[in-house]
Design an enzyme around this catalytic site. Structure first.
Site, mmCIF file in Angstrom:
data_model
loop_
_atom_site.group_PDB
_atom_site.id
_atom_site.type_symbol
_atom_site.label_atom_id
_atom_site.label_comp_id
_atom_site.label_asym_id
_atom_site.label_seq_id
_atom_site.Cartn_x
_atom_site.Cartn_y
_atom_site.Cartn_z
ATOM 1 N N TYR A 1 96.583 26.630 -6.270
ATOM 2 C CA TYR A 1 95.844 25.706 -7.414
ATOM 3 C C TYR A 1 94.305 25.358 -7.074
ATOM 4 C CZ TYR A 1 100.540 25.594 -8.999
ATOM 5 O OH TYR A 1 101.995 25.698 -9.819
ATOM 6 N N THR B 1 102.605 33.603 -6.338
ATOM 7 C CA THR B 1 103.888 33.241 -6.861
ATOM 8 C C THR B 1 103.666 31.950 -7.714
ATOM 9 O OG1 THR B 1 104.547 32.298 -4.849
ATOM 10 C CG2 THR B 1 105.684 34.197 -5.511
ATOM 11 N N GLU B 2 102.535 31.331 -7.607
ATOM 12 C CA GLU B 2 102.010 30.280 -8.690
ATOM 13 C C GLU B 2 100.487 30.118 -8.731
ATOM 14 O OE1 GLU B 2 104.049 26.159 -7.942
ATOM 15 O OE2 GLU B 2 106.015 26.965 -7.666
ATOM 16 N N ASN B 3 100.235 29.905 -10.053
ATOM 17 C CA ASN B 3 98.781 29.430 -10.191
ATOM 18 C C ASN B 3 98.810 29.173 -11.699
ATOM 19 O OD1 ASN B 3 95.787 31.233 -11.243
ATOM 20 N ND2 ASN B 3 95.804 29.897 -9.370
#
Ligand SMILES: O=[N+]([O-])c1ccccc1O[C@@H]1O[C@H](CO)[C@H](O)[C@H](O)[C@H]1O
Length: 520
Positions: free
Chosen positions: A342, A413-415
């Site tokens: 993030y 896997t997340e952004n």
């Protein structure tokens, strides 16, 4: 250019997305978080928002709607979480298993689970929920998605973790979550059972999402709003060791019980990885100050290397000091790493606070990374999200390079970004993907990019105020509405296979302290 076989997708979890059906038929009141977010003391103290997950976006019933939205975006990968407490609302503790302990370190070396244990677990499991997750995974597969199933995303069954009592009794209660070895054993059973039930339709697995968030926010940051909200460095250390141990056992169990290949593009029947946040994202405040440099190094070591070295090479920093290692081959086992990125962290030196955690010699510097003020720019002049998180796309490059040292395939896997007005998100997407694309062209390979998130959802202690969705969700009607510019830019990057040509179009204009896009 991104390669032809690049995976494009979205990630979601159970607790944050599933609940919200009108008649409350599909609530799951059996997690630690369910109790945590409605606790009066937590609400009064402002530790949690007061929003409740049962008012959420109802992906439980609307999963096909979401799968179709994802398909229309051009996506071909989808990560879901299976909620442990839905499968086992009651204890699995009474299903006896044998295990052996390494008494030198008090870690579980091996666990004996066979077919008869799985059949016993099958008697206990909630078969309606098993059938439900089977429908969800099948719906994704029918639409051409490669599915990643994650087994633990912060929440624990309440029969293993009662966070209110844990907080009130300073962790001396018996249902004390990850500081208890019982949780390690039960997690291994859960992993074995899920692999046995879904191995035929799932090839990509992850054990944990962001284990260090549970450790750091649960036991070292009592104001973070994460359960159990206790300051206890010994507990942090124990929770971390137990999660390393739990990953290792779950890895072995999934490999043992998923022998069936589900997807044409898989090399193995079970690819078992871990999803990890903030890999190598700590930077020194002053690049010329030795102590700040050491602070950033210690932060990166404590936060990511300690865990990842243990599960990659069986090399465990038993003293948590960055110096004293033991070789424990039974901890070894990890096939891929999911990077959740993030923003960065900027830290400065601070003398060690905890004798048992000598690596904690760092302090975050306000004005950078996670420590910014919403609506203001960061000290480096970068825009900041509704969460108060700085937009710092360069950091994802360092994360990728740092994660490469473990020698396994990497996925983002997340952004994503909390940005209710969708002013910053288009730029966020383009700029991060541009860095990933550049890294790829330099030879730093990432195999896929999963955005957080397809839809708005329940952002843990902050509730519904934080809007991470490419689609806005009306919490009354549960209607999904595109955040147009973000949806457009993401699907254009996917169809064109590159960010080139889009970077100019989606750049931000600075107007005083505020950032605006061309339409705003
Ligand atoms: O949940 N967290 O406290 C946390 C802190 C730093 C980086 C990621 C992170 O967790 C991640 O964040 C996103 C957006 O906040 C989601 O809520 C997701 O469930 C979580 O994995």
């Amino acid at each position: 250019m991104f390669p032809e076989n690049f995976y494009w997708g979205v990630s979601q979890s159970g607790f944050q997305f599933e609940m919200g059906d009108k008649y409350r038929r599909h609530i799951d009141p059996n997690t630690d978080w369910w109790h945590w977010v409605r606790d009066k003391v937590n609400i009064e103290k402002g530790l949690v928002s007061g929003d409740l997950p049962e008012d959420g976006i109802n992906s439980y019933e609307l999963y096909e709607v979401d799968h179709n939205l994802a398909k229309d975006l051009g996506l071909n990968m989808y990560r879901i979480g299976i909620e442990w407490s839905r499968i086992f609302p009651w204890p699995t503790t009474y299903v006896d298993v044998d295990y052996s302990i390494d008494s030198s370190y008090d870690l579980v070396k091996d666990i004996k689970i066979d077919k008869s244990i799985l059949e016993e677990l099958d008697e206990l499991a909630n078969q309606r929920e098993i059938a439900y997750y089977r429908r969800v995974i099948s719906s994704l597969r029918d639409k051409g998605f490669k599915v990643i199933v994650n087994l633990n995303h912060f929440t624990l069954p309440h029969w293993l973790h009662d966070p209110i009592t844990a907080r009130e009794k300073a962790l001396t209660n018996s249902r004390n979550g990850w500081i208890n070895k019982r949780t390690v054993i039960e997690f291994a059973k859960f992993a074995a059972y899920i692999a046995y039930k879904f191995g035929d339709i799932v090839d990509m697995w992850s054990t944990f999402n962001e284990p260090m968030v549970v450790v750091e926010l649960g036991y070292l940051a009592p104001y973070s709003g994460f359960p159990p909200g206790v300051m206890n460095p010994e507990a942090a250390k124990l929770a971390m060791l137990n999660m390393i141990n739990a990953h290792a056992l779950a890895y072995k169990m999934i490999k043992k019980f998923d022998k069936e290949k589900a997807d044409k593009d898989s090399k193995e029947a079970a690819d078992v990885g871990i999803i990890y946040n903030n890999i190598g994202v700590a930077y020194p405040e002053n690049h010329r100050n030795e102590k700040d440099i050491k602070a950033a190094e210690n932060d990166n070591f404590f936060h990511s290397r300690l865990f990842l070295e243990a599960i990659t090479w069986g090399k465990l920093n038993i003293e948590f000091d960055g110096e004293t290692f033991v070789n424990l081959p039974y901890l070894k086992g990890n096939d891929w790493i999911g990077i959740n990125y993030y923003t960065r962290e900027v830290v400065k030196w601070s003398d060690p606070m905890f004798p048992t955690l000598p690596l904690i010699t760092f302090k975050g510097v306000p004005g950078y990374g996670y420590a910014c003020r919403p609506g203001m720019s960061s000290k480096s002049g970068n825009p900041v999200s509704d969460m108060g998180w700085e937009i710092y796309p360069e950091g994802i490059y360092n994360s990728i390079v740092e994660a490469e040292r473990y020698g396994v395939p990497l996925y983002i896997t997340e952004n994503g970004i909390a940005d209710s007005k969708d002013v910053l998100r288009p730029y966020y997407i383009v700029s991060h993907l541009a860095v990933i694309e550049e890294a790829y062209e330099e030879g730093h390979e990432v195999r896929g990019y999963l955005h957080w998130a397809l839809t708005d959802n329940y952002e843990w202690p902050l509730g519904f105020r934080m809007r991470f969705g490419l689609y806005e969700v009306n919490l009354i009607t549960k209607e999904r509405k595109p955040r147009k510019r973000s949806v457009e830019v993401f699907s254009r990057i996917i169809s064109e296979g590159t960010t080139k040509g889009l970077q100019d179009e989606f750049r931000l204009k600075v107007r005083g302290e505020r950032y605006e896009n061309d339409s705003g």
